[in-house]
Scaffold this motif. Structure first.
Motif: not given
Length: 326
Positions: A222-242
């Motif tokens: 993702p470029r500088d200034g882009a906005t990223v929304v992550a809503i897929g998980s609600h668990e401390p061991d699951a993630r969509e973004l690195d």
């Protein structure tokens, strides 16, 4: 005997609280002093078929609780992954007032919360969107982000070819220039990865609405200034973004307390020492009040879903329902 309660089904919720209205009432609640950090933590009960979540909240004239289930195997049966019921109470007497479709309420308020964050994080000319996922939340985000920014072009990324094409067709029917990319967590062939990398590097907005437990793409894209929304998980061991993306981004969360307990997108980088808790730039109330200073990199909003959001939207739907009966 208690009088019979009204029930607001999915069609009523969508009609009574369209997405633009939902975005505004959420902002109004925060501006009126609602503190996301004061929302009670939700109990999560593990079940053989999935999870049962109980989400209580109280604010202003109302209180309420959502009992919602998450059944990962349901889509394969042709059933919704998220189902549930919301029970709305009078805030003074605690008398029950109405029930609402809990799944529809979730499908309404989650994109609205993301759109509220995007309204305060993204540039006014954000026109190009990449969305991961083809379910109700992914579609809700196409609609909601389009309500707050002039989205014209959409790249949708999904695994199932049939659902992917159906989703793309719905986007085109809204007048959006659309392309569909088949793939998952960066596991396509080289040509597909290059096409997705190009889309991510150009995107103004990126919405991650999946059940992935591992990052969907390299955080350098993702470029500088882009906005990223992550809503897929609600668990401390699951993630969509690195961790790379989180480390270079201005990160806003619904509430620090909820994010540090439930949001793997920030919990995992903290655990690995990539960031500290001080890296979080603020919560939604801070963002609305102008207390978040964005840096030169991307902007990230990480949501896990909170009970105050359900309450605010449920109360607005109930009041609109009552007004329509007068």
């Amino acid at each position: 005997m208690m009088p019979a309660m009204d029930h607001l089904d999915a069609a009523a919720i969508e009609r009574l609280v369209p997405v633009a209205r939902a975005v505004q009432i959420l902002e109004d609640a925060l501006r009126a002093g609602l503190d996301p950090e004061a929302t009670p933590r939700r109990p999560v009960v593990e079940l053989p078929a999935g999870q049962l979540l109980l989400m209580p909240a109280a604010a202003g004239r109302y209180a309420g609780i959502k009992a919602v289930t998450v059944a990962p195997g349901n889509p394969g049966r042709g059933l919704p992954r998220i189902q549930g019921t919301y029970l709305l109470f009078d805030g003074d007497t605690l008398a029950p007032l109405a029930t609402l479709d809990g799944g529809a309420l979730t499908s309404s308020r989650t994109p609205a919360v993301s759109a509220l964050a995007v309204r305060h994080l993204a540039g006014p000319d954000a026109r190009e969107l990449v969305v991961f996922g083809t379910g109700p939340q992914a579609w809700g985000h196409v609609v909601a982000l389009g309500a707050v920014r002039p989205v014209e072009r959409v790249t949708v990324v999904g695994r199932d070819p049939g659902r992917l094409e159906d989703f793309a067709a719905r986007c085109r029917a809204r007048g959006l220039t659309t392309r569909a990319l088949r793939g998952g967590a960066w596991d396509g062939d080289r040509a597909a990865r290059e096409e997705l990398a190009e889309a991510l590097s150009r995107a103004d907005l990126i919405a991650c609405c999946t059940t992935a437990r591992e990052p969907l793409f390299p955080g350098k894209l993702p470029r500088d200034g882009a906005t990223v929304v992550a809503i897929g998980s609600h668990e401390p061991d699951a993630r969509e973004l690195d961790g790379d993306l989180i480390a270079r981004a201005t990160v806003v969360v619904e509430a620090r307390s909820a994010a540090l307990a439930e949001a793997g997108d920030v919990v995992v980088p903290i655990r690995h020492g990539t960031i500290t808790t001080g890296h979080l730039a603020g919560n939604l109330a801070d963002l609305i009040a102008g207390r978040v200073r964005t840096g030169p990199g991307p902007r990230v909003f990480k949501g896990t879903g909170m009970a105050w959001e359900d309450l605010v939207v449920a109360a607005a739907a109930y009041e609109a329902w009552n007004a329509g009966k007068g």
